[in-house]
Write a protein that holds these residues in place. Structure first.
Motif, PDB file in Angstrom:
ATOM      1  N   ASP A   1       6.481 -19.591 -17.254  1.00  0.00           N
ATOM      2  CA  ASP A   1       5.332 -19.524 -16.341  1.00  0.00           C
ATOM      3  C   ASP A   1       4.917 -18.051 -16.307  1.00  0.00           C
ATOM      4  OD1 ASP A   1       3.600 -19.367 -14.246  1.00  0.00           O
ATOM      5  OD2 ASP A   1       4.989 -20.088 -12.706  1.00  0.00           O
TER       6      ASP A   1
ATOM      7  N   ASN B   1      14.752 -20.004  -9.714  1.00  0.00           N
ATOM      8  CA  ASN B   1      13.291 -20.149  -9.551  1.00  0.00           C
ATOM      9  C   ASN B   1      12.657 -19.006  -8.772  1.00  0.00           C
ATOM     10  OD1 ASN B   1      13.183 -22.466 -11.013  1.00  0.00           O
ATOM     11  ND2 ASN B   1      13.287 -23.846  -9.253  1.00  0.00           N
TER      12      ASN B   1
ATOM     13  N   THR C   1      10.572 -22.954 -21.201  1.00  0.00           N
ATOM     14  CA  THR C   1       9.272 -23.099 -20.518  1.00  0.00           C
ATOM     15  C   THR C   1       9.025 -21.828 -19.713  1.00  0.00           C
ATOM     16  OG1 THR C   1       9.574 -25.486 -20.403  1.00  0.00           O
ATOM     17  CG2 THR C   1       7.931 -24.522 -18.933  1.00  0.00           C
TER      18      THR C   1
ATOM     19  N   ARG D   1       8.136 -16.094 -15.169  1.00  0.00           N
ATOM     20  CA  ARG D   1       9.139 -16.919 -14.467  1.00  0.00           C
ATOM     21  C   ARG D   1       9.682 -17.952 -15.444  1.00  0.00           C
ATOM     22  NH1 ARG D   1       7.990 -16.858  -8.665  1.00  0.00           N
ATOM     23  NH2 ARG D   1       6.102 -15.643  -8.288  1.00  0.00           N
TER      24      ARG D   1
ATOM     25  N   SER E   1       1.979 -14.802 -15.865  1.00  0.00           N
ATOM     26  CA  SER E   1       0.705 -14.280 -15.346  1.00  0.00           C
ATOM     27  C   SER E   1       0.440 -12.916 -15.949  1.00  0.00           C
ATOM     28  CB  SER E   1       0.767 -14.097 -13.822  1.00  0.00           C
ATOM     29  OG  SER E   1       0.898 -15.334 -13.191  1.00  0.00           O
TER      30      SER E   1
ATOM     31  N   HIS F   1      -3.327 -16.969 -16.549  1.00  0.00           N
ATOM     32  CA  HIS F   1      -2.090 -17.577 -16.048  1.00  0.00           C
ATOM     33  C   HIS F   1      -1.854 -18.837 -16.872  1.00  0.00           C
ATOM     34  CE1 HIS F   1       0.309 -20.051 -13.085  1.00  0.00           C
ATOM     35  NE2 HIS F   1       1.070 -19.006 -13.342  1.00  0.00           N
ATOM     36  N   SER F   2      -0.613 -19.027 -17.319  1.00  0.00           N
ATOM     37  CA  SER F   2      -0.376 -20.162 -18.202  1.00  0.00           C
ATOM     38  C   SER F   2       1.079 -20.619 -18.162  1.00  0.00           C
ATOM     39  CB  SER F   2      -0.740 -19.746 -19.635  1.00  0.00           C
ATOM     40  OG  SER F   2      -0.539 -20.819 -20.525  1.00  0.00           O
ATOM     41  N   PHE F   3       1.284 -21.911 -18.436  1.00  0.00           N
ATOM     42  CA  PHE F   3       2.628 -22.441 -18.662  1.00  0.00           C
ATOM     43  C   PHE F   3       2.774 -22.630 -20.161  1.00  0.00           C
ATOM     44  CE2 PHE F   3       2.160 -23.461 -14.224  1.00  0.00           C
ATOM     45  CZ  PHE F   3       3.454 -23.334 -13.721  1.00  0.00           C
TER      46      PHE F   3
END
Length: 521
Positions: free
Chosen positions: A110, A63, A108, A175, A112, A128-130
């Motif tokens: 993450d 992470n 998934t 990420r 930016s 910014h998005s998931f």
């Protein structure tokens, strides 16, 4: 990607792909109130690790690893002339016996996106998005301990599309958050690296394209005004064919107007969508025009000049264009707020998009076949009318034979233009989606692109020129009831005092009249 040779000249491609390998940065901040952005190189670069094994040794959690990509490469700048930026993502995943990719695995992400316009100022976050992307990977070797460490073959994934390149530097931070309990990023194999391919329009091609539009706009505008002025000088109201030709001229002017010049100075992300809408309006107008153009040379005098009889043919064209618009809004419309959104990211979306492209291609081919059938009927109709030619005087017969030859030539030009348009439409649809189904791509050559566009302009110009009523018709009618007719402006080249029917009652050209009813002696 190979460029095709056109007339033995190497013409540039319309777009340029650039490959990037993400740098693995370590996020050492304990409490993340606001997302920190990590720079892969330069004076303020992040703390890096080479491999995940190194991270394990240093007890760095997954992470806390951020994949950073700076667009463009060092010592280069992005430019508004690039028009758009499309980014494709590819995972490098190694095979491990105890960490295999599960069926239907979802990654998934993450992510930016930030920008700045010089190398010293702070980064400004743009989006910014998931996001979730389904992995499509296969392992070609046997799944044994000996083959551990070999890489899966993974399909590239759609990642991002930005409709304008208004800034010089862009930074992506990616990420892959792991959460065992919620099954987030579990069963996606051992990711070793992330590779990105950034695709943008060539600046040189953009300049040629803008120059071409700037040059063509006034030429079509001038002939359109001249054409309509000719028609308003007539004593009769304009017939349907003349109205449709004007509408075609207006739609050509609409697609010509070089509003793209503003995209160089302003950050207008909606320009891609606006361009698609303009293209769609022109397509539907051009396809409808060809149907009406052929139809008006087929109908007898009682049926022609009524738009209502074409609803069966024009209706599906308008409906198809509307469907394309909805499809475009679902992708590019959403991308205005979230550049990472892709209709191809989900299974349903991919199937819908693929089905859409295939159906659009089939419909375009069916349309072309129908148009060929209509042109064949027009030719047959004219051949039937030719039987009355031997009864005419020699001068008049030669005049009509010349007319028929020229008209047939125009119809063949129309068919060629339609064939090129259909090919161009299918190739551009396939190209829009080619990244989403792997490596199979049709390279759109800039010569082909500008050639098709030039052909449309030339065709619309010629149609307006040929179908403008002759100015010789507006004098007093001849005492014998004859009228001087110059057919299709330049369609005849000479004006002959021949036709006994008064042209400004019947329609724009002698061929138009002749196909409508028997040419009267």
């Amino acid at each position: 990607m190979h460029n095709t040779k056109v007339f033995l000249l190497q013409t540039p491609s319309t777009t340029t792909p650039v490959q990037y390998l993400a740098t693995k940065c370590v996020d050492t901040t304990k409490h993340r109130q606001e997302a920190k952005l990590f720079m892969p190189w330069g004076p303020d670069q992040c703390e890096k690790i080479r491999t995940f094994d190194e991270a394990m040794a240093k007890k760095i959690e997954a992470n806390n690893i951020v994949f950073a990509v700076h667009i463009p490469l060092p010592n280069k700048e992005m430019s508004p002339w690039f028009q758009f930026m499309l980014v494709i993502l590819q995972f490098d995943i190694a095979f491990k016996m105890y960490n295999q990719i599960e069926d239907g695995a979802m990654a998934t992400i993450d992510v930016s996106l930030a920008y700045r316009d010089d190398m010293v100022s702070e980064w400004t976050e743009m989006a910014h998005s998931f996001e979730q992307r389904k992995l499509s990977c296969n392992f070609t070797a046997a799944k044994t301990f000996e083959n551990e460490g070999r890489y899966y073959e993974c399909d590239p994934l759609p990642f991002m599309e930005v409709g304008s390149v208004a800034h010089k530097y862009y930074l992506l931070n990616i990420r892959l958050p792991v959460n065992e309990r919620k099954k987030v990023n579990v069963g996606i194999g051992e990711i070793k690296d992330i590779r990105l391919v950034s695709i943008h329009q060539n600046g040189g091609f953009t300049k040629v394209w803008f120059a071409m539009k700037t040059f063509l706009t006034p030429s079509i505008l001038i002939i359109m005004i001249w054409y309509w002025r000719r028609i308003t000088l007539m004593r009769r109201p304009p017939v349907l064919l003349e109205k449709v030709i004007l509408a075609l001229g207006i739609s050509m002017t609409f697609i010509n107007i070089p509003v793209e010049w503003f995209s160089v100075g302003f950050d207008w992300t909606w320009m891609l969508l606006f361009g698609d809408i303009r293209q769609g309006i022109f397509y539907s107008m051009l396809l409808s025009f060809w149907i009406i153009f052929c139809g008006e040379h087929l109908m007898d005098q009682t049926e022609r000049n009524r738009f209502s009889i074409y609803w069966k043919q024009v209706g599906p064209i308008v409906f198809g264009s509307f469907c394309l618009f909805i499809f475009d809004m679902c992708e590019r419309g959403v991308q205005l707020t979230n550049p990472f959104y892709s209709i191809w990211a989900s299974d349903v979306g991919t199937e819908l998009a693929m089905a859409f492209i295939i159906v659009a291609g089939i419909c375009a081919c069916l349309y072309f076949l129908f148009l060929c059938f209509m042109v064949f009927q027009v030719f047959r109709n004219i051949s039937g009318k030719r039987t009355s030619l031997p009864a005419m005087s020699k001068a008049r017969r030669l005049h009509y034979e010349g007319l028929i030859f020229r008209f047939k030539f125009l119809m063949l030009v129309t068919l060629t233009c339609a064939a090129m348009t259909v090919i161009f439409f299918i190739i551009s649809q396939v190209n829009e989606g080619h990244w989403h189904w792997g490596e199979h791509t049709v390279e759109v050559n800039s010569a082909f692109f500008t050639g098709i566009y030039g052909m449309w302009n030339l065709y619309v110009f010629a149609i307006m020129f040929l179908y403008a009523p002759s100015h010789k018709r507006y004098g007093d009618d001849q005492s014998s009831g004859q009228c001087i007719t110059g057919d299709t402006g330049a369609n005849s080249g000479e004006d002959i005092q021949l036709t006994t029917t008064i042209t400004h009652v019947d329609g724009p050209t002698e061929i138009y009249k002749m196909t409508g009813k028997e040419a009267q002696e």
